[in-house]
Design a protein around this motif. Structure first.
Motif: not given
Length: 269
Positions: A41, A44, A180
Motif C-alpha cells: 500500500t 498506491d 503497518r
C-alpha cells in the motif's frame, strides 16, 4: 484492472498486478519494492499514476504484509532472488524497478545478480552500505525488538520516516504506517534487519549497466543524501535527484514531486 494473489513458489509472496487502464499493451512493466516495515500500500498513489499506460506489479517482502515469513536471518541476496523468482513466475520479462529504502537495496542486488531481468532502476532513499557505527545501530535495534517487540521501535521509526510538519498535518497517515509496522512478523522484521545491516554493493555498483535514477530526501536522516550521491557516483550514468521537504518515505511525504521526478527521467530513458 488489478489482481492479487500469492506466488506458487516458496516463500510465498503476496503480490498485485495492475494492467494498463488504456487497454493497450503495456509500455513498460514496473516492479515496486517497499521499505522495511511497510507493504504494497506504500505505492498506491504511484501505481494509480503509472498504470495509465504500464503494467505495475507490487509485492510484500518476505516477513511483511501478507507474504510468508520463513526463518531468518535473511540476506540481501535472498531478497533479490525472491524478486527474480517473482519476475520469472509471472513471466514479466525485463522490468523497470522502483525500490525505496530496503527496496532500493534489493534493486541494486537484483541488477547485480540477475542483470537480464532489469531494464532500468529507480533507487529511492537507500544506501549501498552502512558504516560500522550504523551497523552497530542495527544490532541495537535487533536486540531491542527481540526483547521488547516492534512496539519498542515504532515511534522512533515514525520520527525517521516523516518530518515534523508532516506528522503534525497528516496524523492519520502516520497512524496508518505505525500500524503497518506493528502488523509485521516480528521474526521476519528482525531477519530483514540482518540483511540490511550486512548489505554492501558499493564495490560492485560500477558493473550495473542499466539506466538508473537515484532519489534522496533532503531531510532523510536514515539514508541521507550523501548515501544517494555515493550510489549515483558509482553507477555509470546514474542521475541524482534530491526532493525538498522529504524525509525517508519520500513517496508518501512528497508524492507529486516523486512522481514528477520519475516521469521526467522515464521520458528520457
Amino acid at each position: 484492472m488489478s489482481t492479487a494473489q500469492l506466488t506458487n513458489s516458496a516463500p510465498r509472496l503476496f503480490y498485485t498486478v495492475t494492467e494498463p487502464r488504456n487497454g493497450q499493451a503495456p509500455h513498460r512493466t514496473f516492479l515496486l519494492s517497499h521499505a522495511l516495515g511497510c507493504d504494497v500500500t506504500m505505492w498506491d498513489e504511484l501505481v494509480a499514476h503509472l498504470s495509465a499506460e504500464n503494467r505495475v506489479v507490487c509485492y510484500d517482502q518476505r516477513g511483511h504484509g501478507r507474504s510468508e515469513a520463513p526463518t531468518g536471518p535473511y540476506t540481501m541476496a535472498a531478497l533479490a532472488d525472491d524478486a527474480a523468482r517473482l519476475i520469472d513466475e509471472l513471466n514479466l520479462g525485463a522490468i523497470t524497478w522502483i525500490g525505496l529504502s530496503m527496496g532500493g537495496m534489493i534493486g541494486q542486488e537484483l541488477a547485480l545478480r540477475h542483470p537480464t531481468k532489469v531494464q532500468a532502476l529507480v533507487l529511492a532513499n537507500t544506501t549501498s552500505f552502512y558504516p560500522d557505527e550504523a551497523r552497530t545501530g542495527w544490532d541495537q535495534r535487533i536486540a531491542t525488538i527481540a526483547q521488547d517487540g516492534l512496539a519498542s521501535i515504532v515511534d522512533g521509526a515514525m520520527l525517521r520516516w516523516f518530518h515534523d510538519g508532516f506528522r503534525a498535518t497528516q496524523p492519520n497517515t502516520v497512524a496508518y504506517w505505525k500500524q503497518r509496522v506493528l502488523a509485521c512478523s516480528q521474526d521476519g522484521y528482525i531477519a530483514c534487519c540482518h540483511a540490511i545491516r550486512d548489505m554492501d554493493t558499493t564495490a560492485r555498483l560500477p558493473t550495473i549497466g542499466v539506466p538508473t535514477l537515484v532519489i534522496a530526501g533532503e531531510l532523510d536522516l536514515g539514508t541521507p543524501p550523501a548515501m544517494a550521491r555515493a550510489i549515483a557516483h558509482h553507477i555509470p550514468g546514474a542521475q541524482l535527484a534530491i526532493l525538498p521537504q522529504a524525509s525517508h518515505l519520500s513517496v508518501l511525504e512528497q508524492p507529486a514531486a516523486f512522481i514528477h521526478t520519475v516521469d521526467q527521467w522515464l521520458s528520457a530513458h
